[in-house]
Every structure is written in structure tokens, then in C-alpha cells.
Design a protein around this motif. Sequence first.
Motif, short mmCIF file in Angstrom:
data_model
loop_
_atom_site.label_atom_id
_atom_site.label_comp_id
_atom_site.label_asym_id
_atom_site.label_seq_id
_atom_site.Cartn_x
_atom_site.Cartn_y
_atom_site.Cartn_z
N LEU A 441 -44.82 -35.85 -0.65
CA LEU A 441 -45.33 -35.92 0.54
C LEU A 441 -45.29 -37.40 1.31
O LEU A 441 -44.73 -37.82 2.44
N VAL A 442 -45.59 -38.37 0.33
CA VAL A 442 -45.78 -39.58 0.55
C VAL A 442 -44.33 -40.33 0.92
O VAL A 442 -43.96 -40.83 1.95
N GLY A 443 -43.30 -39.62 0.14
CA GLY A 443 -42.00 -40.02 0.24
C GLY A 443 -41.34 -39.65 1.52
O GLY A 443 -40.35 -40.39 1.98
N GLN A 444 -41.89 -38.58 2.12
CA GLN A 444 -41.33 -37.96 3.41
C GLN A 444 -41.95 -38.77 4.29
O GLN A 444 -41.11 -39.05 5.64
N LEU A 445 -43.10 -39.07 4.41
CA LEU A 445 -43.69 -39.79 5.71
C LEU A 445 -43.35 -41.23 5.60
O LEU A 445 -43.06 -41.86 6.75
N ALA A 446 -43.11 -41.87 4.64
CA ALA A 446 -42.67 -43.34 4.31
C ALA A 446 -41.28 -43.50 4.44
O ALA A 446 -40.33 -42.78 3.96
N GLU A 447 -40.84 -44.61 5.01
CA GLU A 447 -39.56 -45.02 4.95
C GLU A 447 -39.01 -45.41 3.73
O GLU A 447 -37.89 -45.18 3.28
N ARG A 448 -40.17 -46.03 2.96
CA ARG A 448 -39.74 -46.31 1.64
C ARG A 448 -41.15 -46.52 0.99
O ARG A 448 -42.23 -46.92 1.47
N TRP A 449 -41.28 -46.40 -0.40
CA TRP A 449 -42.52 -46.58 -1.28
C TRP A 449 -42.07 -46.76 -2.46
O TRP A 449 -41.01 -46.79 -3.03
#
Length: 575
Positions: A441-449
Motif C-alpha cells: 500500500l505504501v508503494g501505491q500511495l508513494a511516488e517512490r520509497w
Amino acid sequence: MADAAVAAIDAQGVVTAWSRGARLLLGYTPGEIVGRPAAGLLGSGLPDAARRRAAQRQAWTGRVALRDREGRQVEADLRACPLMDAEQHVQWFLQADFPQEADGADLVLQRSLLSHHRPTRLAVETGTRYLPADPQAGVGGDWFDVIPLSGARVALVVGDVVGHGIHASAAMGRLRTAVRTLADVDLTPDELLTQLDDLILEEIEEGIESVGEVGATCLYAVYDPISGHCTTASAGHLAPALVTPDGAVRFLHVAPGPPLGVGGLPFEATDSRLPEDSLIVLYTDGLVRTRHRDIDSGQRTLLDTLSRATPSPEAACDRIVETLLPGSPDDDAALLVARTHIMGASHVASWNLPADPAVVATARRRAARQLSIWGLRDAAGSTELIVSELVTNAIRHAHPPIQLRLIHDTALICEVSDASSTTPHLRRARALDEGGRGLFLVGQLAERWGTRHTPTGKTVWAEQPPPLRHPVQPSRAPAPQALSADSRTKAARPTTRPAGQGARDEVPRPTSSVAGQPRSQTPQGGEGEEALIYGGDARHRRSSGRTPAVVGKGSHLSWRRACAAGGRVPGDRRA
């Protein structure tokens, strides 16, 4: 055609679409140029033939002078094609390329390797110049680069490959690409140069380069605008010059290192505290050494030139070139000038968090309040979810002390630091798994992580694209402070849910979908429960939903945002 400079213009002459290639050519982001009149991109008027054909709604091709984001003119071959819509309104599709008819393969190669735009960051304001020894060939082995890093930091790079022509340019291109790849792994400057040195030695062993032809120097500096520290390492390169706000001029102390390709000798990083509005100047030896001037006298002339105040890095570049290289240079010369800035409390907020699951809701609420102060309420929902995931994972899988930090740069950055040095890895959750979806989910919300390692542990970070800013009433920003047990008891509502699912609080949350479900109905375990799987040092990267591939041995994990096609987790090899 993926990086072609393409734009669309409507019947009123307003830009309606802007490709990545157009951004590389002129420096404008889509958000800066879409909706603006296209006439502002012209450095001079259109040729008469182009005007006549445009008035007749006919396709045309010709050379025009465009104006980039810095106000400089860029010559390009422009192709314009009209397209009529259902209402007989004409729209124009434009493609711009560098002039090619008089250019050899070496010049085309050099243009493709040098940066055409500089990333927009609050950390530094930059100016650059590249002067080839042979203006007709236009190629050489010198290069410069400005690389955005995590945590609002930026890497400043300058390097020099011995020789001229297409062979030097090809070697330079390989080194520049390697530096960018290693920088994305977030290696320290000394570690990066060590890896770069090993790469050249491998090329010698494989016969790509011969021992007699290898000769390269490089200076790699990382500037942190929050701490104001600059960490620098040198591989046989000249030390950068520094101009402080009080007008003092000196060379920055950098521990000397061997040139690249020697092997067996260590590189050393040097850390310096730079005052705000300092000017740091990186350059190659072709700038200060000529047939009639040795390096020492050239460096003295450089310091004397820098002692006179200049309004901007671009103006500093002009003055340096005019003074040191008034005519054609004897050797290739690259110049990178950067003015440093400090990001204070108006751009950074941090909180120390205890390793208690009850603090997750309080951390979310504090993050939402800070975004409201910054006028970024539209980002509150996604940021709350990212904060919930990262804080919960640090509590469940890492060790205290734990710190949450928000950075308002050109992107919105969320960081959670802990004392564990183990790198997190994205896992694929099965259909019936109760957890394991947090990082997805973090990967979908963030442009990059990704993750970067620190002397005391690691920092997991996520960058979101800048949302629309809403005006807010002036208010005092809360002072960063540790959360006590009493404040956690008052702030968190009683809940019987397992730790890691994220306690609800009174902060309103948007209902836009995330991974196919409303944010208020995140899958069980989706707010941190069992989200991290530790134990591995290979760094992976994903793009466009393709299977991640190991690109280097290190201890960093970074993922580009990709669409979850059909709900499939990136990395799943099944169709």
C-alpha cells in the motif's frame, strides 16, 4: 520515442500535454507548463514559412529557437502536425529534436549523456557550464551531474575521463550511469567511489578498457539541507571552492584519494558544515589549467574571481568562464556551481516516538495537523496511511529509538527512523493472508520509497508528489516533542484491535480508493501488521509492474511507483 520531446497545443495556443522528453529538453515539469500559452516557449518568432503553413492548418517542419526554464535559448528542429476534432477545432502536436544534419555520432552521444535540466530542489540552486576543447566535435570526457537523493538531500558530481572524442565520451557515459545507479542505492561518498573503482577494474579485466587508456577522476558530494552538512569524497580530483556568506573564499578540505582504476587504495569521506547561502564550486582541471597557466595559478585566479559577489550561480558561472577561459579552452572543462539553502522548521517537523502500539493513532493525528499547517490537507489521507504503516512496522519489527519526520520539499516526504540495521523487503501477500500488505500500500500511495542506512540504524522513507496547496490561516507550528505516556493515553481512543491495524482517530479521512478499497476499509493487516520481512541485503527496483531485479549489492531498498495491474503485487511472475 519514450523520451521524445512532444507537446500538444489547443486551438487557443495553450499547452495541453507535455512529455518527459519535453521536460528533459526545456526543464519544465507538466505542472509548470500545462495551461500556459505556448508562445512563452519561443525564444524568437516563428519563421514566415511556418506562420503561413500554420494559418493554412498544414503540417510543417523547421528550425526554431526555444526558451528553456532558465531563460536560455535552445535551437531545435520542430515538427508540427495539425489534428481536427469533431467540432473542426485544430490541435497541434509538436515534436522537437536537436539539430542533427551537421552533427556526427560523437556530438549526438555527448548531448544524450549530459544533463539537459537540473532537478528542482529546495536544497540547492545550481548553475552549470560545459566547454569542450574541440567546439566542432563538441565531445570529451568531462561531466557534471545533480542527483536528487532521499530526505531532500542532493548529490553534486563532477568527473573527468582522460582523452577526447567519442571514446572518452563513451567511457564518461558509463561512469555517469554507474554513479547515478550507485547514488540511488544511497551509498556514502567514499563507498560510492570504492564501488566505481571496482567497476573500472572489472572493465579492465573483461577487456572493455585497457590499462593504458584508463584514467578518470571524480568528486562526489552529498549536501543535506536539513543539517547543513556536506559530505565529500575525491578520487584524484581537485578540491571544490567554497564562498561563505561573509565573503570568505577558500578551498574545501577534502581527503585526497587515488584516481579511479588504480585499485587497492581506500577513499575517505570528509564532512563539513556549510553556512546557509554558501556557494560551492565543482570543476575539472580544464577550467584552471591551460598551456600558459599551471593548476596552482589557475586556482588562485578562481578564488580571486569568486571573491567578487555574484547574484546567482548562473552569474557566477558566466564570470568564472569569462575570467579563466576567455577564448577556446585547451582541454575539456566542466563547471558546477551550487548555492546552498537550509530547510528550517517551516519545512521540517519531527517527533520522537516510544515503541508502543498505542502511539500510532497519535502519530497519524500529529502528521495530519502538520499538513494542515502547511496547507496540504489533500495529502492528509494518504500520509496518515503511510505514517501508520511505517510507524507500526518500526514498533513491531525494529528497535527504539523511533522518530517520525515530515519534510515539505518539492515533494512531501515521510520518514521513520529506528535503531535496526535490517533492510525491509516487500512480500507478496496471498489472498487469505491477514497481513503483509502494508508496504504494498505504501508503494501505491508513494511516488517512490526506500530505505537508507545511517550510523545508528536505518530510515524508511516515502515520497509523495506535491499536492495542491490550500491557503491556511496563520498559526503557530507545534514544537517537535517526544510523546509521553500521558499524551498517548489522552490522544488514542480505546481499541481492541490488534496492534498494527492502526487505531482510528478523529481526523477526517478521504474515501478515495487504495488498491481497490476505500481507505476507511483497508484490508486487515494493511496498516502495518506483518508488513516487513527482514533478512537480506540485495537491493531491488521495480518499474511499470515488472519483476524486480537486483541491481547491486548493498543494503538499500527503493521502489518506483507502479500500477497494481489487476491487483497483482509487483514481483509476481504469474500472468
